[in-house]
Scaffold this active site. Structure first.
Site, PDB file in Angstrom:
ATOM      1  N   GLY A   1      -1.629  -0.536  -2.332  1.00 32.87           N
ATOM      2  CA  GLY A   1      -0.225  -0.210  -2.490  1.00 32.87           C
ATOM      3  C   GLY A   1       0.373  -0.820  -3.739  1.00 32.87           C
ATOM      4  O   GLY A   1       1.584  -0.710  -3.962  1.00 32.87           O
ATOM      5  N   ASP A   2      -0.461  -1.438  -4.563  1.00 32.14           N
ATOM      6  CA  ASP A   2      -0.001  -2.003  -5.833  1.00 32.14           C
ATOM      7  C   ASP A   2      -1.182  -1.960  -6.796  1.00 32.14           C
ATOM      8  O   ASP A   2      -2.126  -1.204  -6.587  1.00 32.14           O
ATOM      9  CB  ASP A   2       0.541  -3.424  -5.632  1.00 32.14           C
ATOM     10  N   ASP A   3      -1.143  -2.770  -7.847  1.00 38.38           N
ATOM     11  CA  ASP A   3      -2.201  -2.726  -8.855  1.00 38.38           C
ATOM     12  C   ASP A   3      -3.561  -3.083  -8.238  1.00 38.38           C
ATOM     13  O   ASP A   3      -3.662  -4.001  -7.430  1.00 38.38           O
ATOM     14  CB  ASP A   3      -1.896  -3.711  -9.987  1.00 38.38           C
TER      15      ASP A   3
ATOM     16  N   SER B   1      -4.561   4.179  -6.462  1.00 37.59           N
ATOM     17  CA  SER B   1      -3.271   3.489  -6.313  1.00 37.59           C
ATOM     18  C   SER B   1      -2.156   4.422  -6.774  1.00 37.59           C
ATOM     19  O   SER B   1      -1.741   4.366  -7.934  1.00 37.59           O
ATOM     20  CB  SER B   1      -3.259   2.186  -7.122  1.00 37.59           C
TER      21      SER B   1
END
Length: 492
Positions: free
Chosen positions: A272-274, A305
């Protein structure tokens, strides 16, 4: 297919719109698995008990014990924090006598946070699942990182990570693709509702340490970042599968932070992020601490992502980031391939960045640099502390179904310079932006790039398609070799 069972079940947690993409990209993962460093399990059975295991590690151990010898119960409901800590405390006495290893057998092992020791290996059986407690009372509160000055979610302290260690030497966290489940849903909900008193815990955090290996594990559903080596040197991260629902906040995959000589390779990350976020401290605190991340290798990474970057540099980069080498990267259904995030007040630098042989499919941006990523720890940052961004090299890259080729935004009066993009072909999506490149306050060169870049990247002609460099020398971490080790389940 037993080794993938946990990972595929994790797809249930993803939004339905993502499932089709995820199933398709599981095929990519299976290809990747075929080239991962292998683990050989040697079974010598007596009365149905597995006696020994062979695996690859930086260091082998002279002593071994099982968690069950210290009262561990793998029923998924009994809290095992005391068992883990008692085992590790006991095994620490062998640090100077060949080191020690704690074997986590098949089962579901509920636990709060526990601390590691030096010259130590934590090994998870392929059917072992560590379940992070969802009770805040099982997590100690510790001070903010000195290079950040505060927690990232809130001011003040932060919850300690599930697996934690500081001031250690020679630590290995590995297994036969055993699973560590952060059970992060309650933490995500509290974050969204603004109910956190302290910053969420990470899944694995090692601080102020050297000679670290984290490998051959499935990490899922961390409350926040999954793997966070910080102020460390000589770090090897290999063969991880990291999974979190793509809509949950700040579930970064691997975040090397103020580390020297780090190697990340053969990992599959859905986040949900990098997927990989390279960091080195936040504004005035990072500047004062002054510890850069440098000599970083990233290889054979596959990432999904949809709302963040495959590889991000920053935004907390105030201690500096230098000599990052990324190659053979696969990016699928992600917001951006490589992103540099910084702002006025950060200071520091991002320089000598090299990326080659990257393949992207269904992206919002292939490349993104921004100098206006304006979050700050407090109001005490120096408005004159501008970052230095230079010598950024991207080459030998193919992308398809991309909404916009690049968004390159430097800082007025502080341009990003030395950008080089060569031998890059970007296929635009049917509903792509009318202007494929936007460039402000940047300068550099390009060659053999389609579609044609903005004028700030001076075209050198197709004969210069290999103009962007990639170092051919080896870094010290590149020469580190693993050895075959044996773990025997026995009483000490």
């Amino acid at each position: 297919m037993e080794e993938r069972r946990v990972s595929l079940l994790e797809l249930i947690a993803f939004p339905k719109s993502q499932v089709k993409v995820m199933v398709m990209d599981a095929l990519v993962f299976l290809v990747l698995v075929a080239v991962l460093p292998s683990i050989t399990v040697v079974e010598s059975r007596k009365a149905g008990i597995l006696d020994s295991l062979e695996y690859s590690a930086l260091s082998c151990r002279g002593h071994s014990a099982s968690l069950t010898e210290f009262g561990g119960v793998g029923d998924g409901t009994t809290l095992n924090t005391k068992a883990f800590q008692a085992a590790i405390d006991h095994l620490s006495q062998y640090a100077s006598d060949g080191g020690s290893q704690l074997y986590v057998p098949p089962g579901r092992w509920l636990t709060g946070s526990f601390n590691l020791t030096s010259h130590f290996t934590l090994f998870l059986d392929k059917d072992a699942v560590l379940l992070a407690s969802q009770d805040e009372g099982d997590w100690a509160v510790i001070d903010p990182l000195p290079s950040y000055g505060r927690g990232r979610d809130t001011e003040g302290g932060r919850f300690i990570s599930l697996i934690f260690g500081t001031n250690l030497t020679d630590v290995i966290i590995t297994g036969d693709n055993g699973t560590i489940d952060g059970q992060g849903a309650p933490w995500w909900e509290k974050f969204h509702k603004g109910q956190l008193n302290y910053t969420r815990p990470y899944l694995i955090e090692i601080m102020h340490s050297q000679n670290i290996q984290i490998s051959n594990l499935v990490l899922v559903n961390s409350p926040s970042w999954h793997v966070h080596p910080v102020y460390c040197s000589n770090v090897l991260v290999q063969g991880l599968t990291i999974l979190a629902p793509v809509t949950v906040p700040n579930t970064d995959g691997i975040n090397p932070d103020s580390c020297t000589n780090t190697r990340i390779e053969d990992c599959y990350i859905v986040s949900g992020d990098d997927c990989v976020a390279v960091k080195s401290g936040w504004d005035e605190y990072g500047i004062a601490y002054g510890m850069p991340t440098k000599q970083l290798l990233i290889r054979r990474l596959t990432c999904i992502s949809p709302f963040s970057a495959v590889i991000a540099l920053g935004s907390e980069m105030s201690g500096g980031i230098q000599d990052v080498r990324a190659e053979d990267i696969v990016a699928i259904n992600s917001e951006s391939g490589v992103r540099i995030k910084t702002a006025v007040g950060r200071g520091g630098y991002v320089k000598d960045i090299y990326v080659r042989r990257m393949t992207m499919k269904t992206m919002k941006w292939a490349f993104w640099m921004t100098g206006n990523y304006g979050s700050h720890p407090d109001k005490n940052y120096d408005p004159n502390a501008v970052p230095l961004i230079q010598n950024i090299n991207y080459r030998d890259i193919i992308a398809d179904n991309v909404t916009m080729a690049a968004r390159l935004e430097g800082i007025s009066g502080d341009p990003f310079t030395g950008i080089c993009i060569s031998n890059v072909t970007i296929g635009l999506a049917k509903k792509a932006k009318k202007v494929p490149w936007t460039c402000t306050d940047v300068a550099g060169i390009s060659s053999g790039v389609t579609p044609k870049p903005c004028d700030q990247l001076t075209d050198q002609g197709s004969e210069m398609m290999t103009a962007c460099t990639f170092p051919e020398d080896s870094l010290p971490i590149d020469n580190v070799q693993v050895q075959t080790c044996t773990c025997t389940r026995k009483h000490l």
